[in-house]
Scaffold this motif. Structure first.
Motif, PDB file in Angstrom:
ATOM      1  N   GLY A   1     -43.237 -22.935 -12.880  1.00 12.89           N
ATOM      2  CA  GLY A   1     -44.293 -23.859 -13.266  1.00 12.89           C
ATOM      3  C   GLY A   1     -45.324 -23.176 -14.140  1.00 12.89           C
ATOM      4  N   ALA A   2     -46.595 -23.430 -13.861  1.00 14.45           N
ATOM      5  CA  ALA A   2     -47.679 -22.865 -14.669  1.00 14.45           C
ATOM      6  C   ALA A   2     -48.117 -21.493 -14.180  1.00 14.45           C
ATOM      7  N   HIS A   3     -47.323 -20.878 -13.307  1.00 18.41           N
ATOM      8  CA  HIS A   3     -47.696 -19.597 -12.709  1.00 18.41           C
ATOM      9  C   HIS A   3     -46.935 -18.431 -13.332  1.00 18.41           C
ATOM     10  N   ASP A   4     -47.622 -17.307 -13.421  1.00 12.52           N
ATOM     11  CA  ASP A   4     -46.975 -16.070 -13.845  1.00 12.52           C
ATOM     12  C   ASP A   4     -46.631 -15.176 -12.657  1.00 12.52           C
ATOM     13  N   ASP A   5     -47.277 -15.429 -11.506  1.00 12.97           N
ATOM     14  CA  ASP A   5     -47.153 -14.512 -10.373  1.00 12.97           C
ATOM     15  C   ASP A   5     -46.449 -15.131  -9.175  1.00 12.97           C
ATOM     16  N   LEU A   6     -45.902 -16.335  -9.329  1.00 10.05           N
ATOM     17  CA  LEU A   6     -45.232 -17.016  -8.216  1.00 10.05           C
ATOM     18  C   LEU A   6     -43.788 -17.338  -8.573  1.00 10.05           C
ATOM     19  N   HIS A   7     -42.956 -17.417  -7.540  1.00  5.31           N
ATOM     20  CA  HIS A   7     -41.592 -17.918  -7.712  1.00  5.31           C
ATOM     21  C   HIS A   7     -41.153 -18.506  -6.378  1.00  5.31           C
ATOM     22  N   LEU A   8     -40.051 -19.212  -6.384  1.00  5.70           N
ATOM     23  CA  LEU A   8     -39.640 -19.971  -5.211  1.00  5.70           C
ATOM     24  C   LEU A   8     -39.387 -19.068  -4.007  1.00  5.70           C
ATOM     25  N   GLY A   9     -38.747 -17.934  -4.213  1.00  5.77           N
ATOM     26  CA  GLY A   9     -38.495 -17.025  -3.099  1.00  5.77           C
ATOM     27  C   GLY A   9     -39.782 -16.540  -2.452  1.00  5.77           C
ATOM     28  N   LEU A  10     -40.802 -16.306  -3.268  1.00  5.95           N
ATOM     29  CA  LEU A  10     -42.086 -15.863  -2.732  1.00  5.95           C
ATOM     30  C   LEU A  10     -42.737 -16.971  -1.913  1.00  5.95           C
ATOM     31  N   MET A  11     -42.606 -18.214  -2.367  1.00  4.46           N
ATOM     32  CA  MET A  11     -43.152 -19.345  -1.614  1.00  4.46           C
ATOM     33  C   MET A  11     -42.464 -19.465  -0.256  1.00  4.46           C
ATOM     34  N   HIS A  12     -41.155 -19.266  -0.217  1.00  2.00           N
ATOM     35  CA  HIS A  12     -40.430 -19.309   1.046  1.00  2.00           C
ATOM     36  C   HIS A  12     -40.891 -18.192   1.975  1.00  2.00           C
ATOM     37  N   SER A  13     -40.991 -16.979   1.456  1.00  2.00           N
ATOM     38  CA  SER A  13     -41.415 -15.841   2.273  1.00  2.00           C
ATOM     39  C   SER A  13     -42.821 -16.053   2.821  1.00  2.00           C
ATOM     40  N   SER A  14     -43.692 -16.582   1.984  1.00  2.00           N
ATOM     41  CA  SER A  14     -45.063 -16.867   2.400  1.00  2.00           C
ATOM     42  C   SER A  14     -45.084 -17.875   3.540  1.00  2.00           C
ATOM     43  N   ALA A  15     -44.321 -18.961   3.386  1.00  2.00           N
ATOM     44  CA  ALA A  15     -44.280 -19.989   4.426  1.00  2.00           C
ATOM     45  C   ALA A  15     -43.809 -19.411   5.758  1.00  2.00           C
ATOM     46  N   LEU A  16     -42.756 -18.622   5.712  1.00  2.00           N
ATOM     47  CA  LEU A  16     -42.217 -18.039   6.937  1.00  2.00           C
ATOM     48  C   LEU A  16     -43.209 -17.085   7.595  1.00  2.00           C
ATOM     49  N   SER A  17     -43.993 -16.391   6.780  1.00  7.93           N
ATOM     50  CA  SER A  17     -44.957 -15.436   7.329  1.00  7.93           C
ATOM     51  C   SER A  17     -46.068 -16.114   8.118  1.00  7.93           C
ATOM     52  N   LEU A  18     -46.272 -17.405   7.895  1.00  8.69           N
ATOM     53  CA  LEU A  18     -47.373 -18.128   8.528  1.00  8.69           C
ATOM     54  C   LEU A  18     -47.007 -18.719   9.881  1.00  8.69           C
ATOM     55  N   TRP A  19     -45.735 -18.613  10.273  1.00  3.11           N
ATOM     56  CA  TRP A  19     -45.312 -19.207  11.552  1.00  3.11           C
ATOM     57  C   TRP A  19     -46.145 -18.709  12.739  1.00  3.11           C
ATOM     58  N   PRO A  20     -46.376 -17.407  12.878  1.00  2.00           N
ATOM     59  CA  PRO A  20     -47.174 -16.958  14.028  1.00  2.00           C
ATOM     60  C   PRO A  20     -48.596 -17.531  14.026  1.00  2.00           C
ATOM     61  N   ALA A  21     -49.207 -17.646  12.860  1.00  2.00           N
ATOM     62  CA  ALA A  21     -50.572 -18.179  12.792  1.00  2.00           C
ATOM     63  C   ALA A  21     -50.604 -19.644  13.215  1.00  2.00           C
ATOM     64  N   PHE A  22     -49.656 -20.434  12.733  1.00  2.00           N
ATOM     65  CA  PHE A  22     -49.624 -21.845  13.132  1.00  2.00           C
ATOM     66  C   PHE A  22     -49.379 -21.980  14.637  1.00  2.00           C
ATOM     67  N   LYS A  23     -48.516 -21.153  15.179  1.00  2.00           N
ATOM     68  CA  LYS A  23     -48.250 -21.178  16.619  1.00  2.00           C
ATOM     69  C   LYS A  23     -49.505 -20.817  17.403  1.00  2.00           C
ATOM     70  N   GLU A  24     -50.203 -19.787  16.965  1.00  2.00           N
ATOM     71  CA  GLU A  24     -51.415 -19.364  17.671  1.00  2.00           C
ATOM     72  C   GLU A  24     -52.507 -20.430  17.586  1.00  2.00           C
ATOM     73  N   MET A  25     -52.610 -21.117  16.456  1.00  2.00           N
ATOM     74  CA  MET A  25     -53.611 -22.180  16.343  1.00  2.00           C
ATOM     75  C   MET A  25     -53.316 -23.321  17.311  1.00  2.00           C
ATOM     76  N   ALA A  26     -52.046 -23.705  17.404  1.00  2.00           N
ATOM     77  CA  ALA A  26     -51.670 -24.759  18.342  1.00  2.00           C
ATOM     78  C   ALA A  26     -51.908 -24.311  19.780  1.00  2.00           C
ATOM     79  N   GLU A  27     -51.583 -23.056  20.096  1.00  2.00           N
ATOM     80  CA  GLU A  27     -51.817 -22.529  21.439  1.00  2.00           C
ATOM     81  C   GLU A  27     -53.307 -22.521  21.774  1.00  2.00           C
ATOM     82  N   ALA A  28     -54.125 -22.162  20.798  1.00  2.00           N
ATOM     83  CA  ALA A  28     -55.571 -22.145  21.019  1.00  2.00           C
ATOM     84  C   ALA A  28     -56.081 -23.542  21.353  1.00  2.00           C
ATOM     85  N   ALA A  29     -55.556 -24.542  20.650  1.00  2.00           N
ATOM     86  CA  ALA A  29     -55.972 -25.920  20.925  1.00  2.00           C
ATOM     87  C   ALA A  29     -55.558 -26.338  22.337  1.00  2.00           C
TER      88      ALA A  29
END
Length: 292
Positions: free
Chosen positions: A44-72
């Motif tokens: 797209g309009a990015h020089d520093d992003l690609h689809l694989g990086l978006m996937h890796s980023s999403a997967l890295s956030l799983w623990p944070a989303f789990k902890e937020m739900a647990e906190a609630a």
């Protein structure tokens, strides 16, 4: 005993919500063709992003989303302590995201939006209507995070102050109107018209883009860029959406405009992921992945 005979352990509510949050981030990234955004076609309009990086980023956030739900679940209600716990977890999740991406901001806005929605859903898993969940998320977002470090303004905060326009914080505090009034209704409408799931998701993205004051676009292209995005997205919807030939032509024109402006509607992309989260929330919790 074969592998097929091994029973999976029942997933917790927090794990189900984290699974769903990561799933919608990956589905948003894969959706194509998105104007100015990373997708299966390219960067797209990015020089520093690609689809694989978006996937890796999403997967890295799983623990944070789990902890937020647990906190609630642990706090059990909207209060100051929950707000500040979510803020801390979100900042820790952002650090991990940046570590995985080598310092590239891929999903900062998504941590805010989906983190709030994960927590809001966990507060009452018997009240999962989109309006109910976003109302609880808004109540959380209205509270100030007193532990928030005093740092340099983000790009989004800079343009909000410069142009006097609302951003991601205000969108959440209002109960995500871009989703409730535009993205989700368009998704359901396009499905009912048998546009096909990918076209329905693209139409939902465009419905959000047609109304949102996307700070990612504002930062790169100013008010003229924002007008171009909103008007171009509106034209696609008015032409019959992405299932129509004229709609596809106008979508291509909008993509070319976003590329020319080097403007990527990342705020709208985050809210599309949140739209898909709310759309799938009740079915996902009623039949969790990994259950027996």
């Amino acid at each position: 005993m074969t592998a097929l005979q091994v029973k999976h352990t029942q997933l917790s509510l927090a794990e189900c919500l984290a699974d769903l949050a990561v799933e919608v981030l990956i589905d948003e990234a894969d959706l194509s063709p998105k104007p100015g955004l990373v997708d299966r076609r390219g960067n797209g309009a990015h020089d520093d992003l690609h689809l694989g990086l978006m996937h890796s980023s999403a997967l890295s956030l799983w623990p944070a989303f789990k902890e937020m739900a647990e906190a609630a679940c642990e706090h059990g209600e909207v209060n100051q302590a929950l707000r500040e716990t979510l803020g801390r977890i979100g900042r820790e999740g952002e650090v991990e995201m940046l570590r995985v991406t080598g310092g590239v901001n891929t999903h900062r806005g998504a941590i805010w939006a989906l983190g709030l929605l994960c927590a809001a859903a966990a507060l009452d898993d018997q009240a999962l209507d989109a309006g109910q969940v976003t109302l609880r998320a808004a109540r959380i977002a209205m509270l100030d995070d007193r532990a928030l470090p005093v740092t340099t303004e983000s790009h989004g905060q800079q343009v909000c102050r410069t142009f006097g326009l609302p951003g991601a914080r205000e969108q959440a505090q209002l109960g995500f109107p871009a989703i409730i009034q535009h993205g989700l209704p368009q998704l359901l409408r396009s499905r009912s018209e048998r546009a096909g799931e990918q076209n329905a998701r693209l139409d939902a993205l465009l419905a959000i883009m047609s109304q949102l004051t996307d700070t990612c676009v504002l930062y790169r292209a100013g008010l003229s860029g924002l007008d171009c995005m909103q008007g171009g997205a509106r034209a696609v919807i008015e032409a019959g959406g992405c299932v129509s030939l004229e709609g596809r032509r106008l979508l291509r024109d909008l993509d070319n405009d976003m590329l020319r402006l080097r403007a990527s509607p990342g705020g709208a992309a985050d809210l599309l992921a949140a739209t898909l989260f709310l759309d799938r929330l009740a079915p996902a919790l009623h039949a969790p992945i990994g259950s027996v």
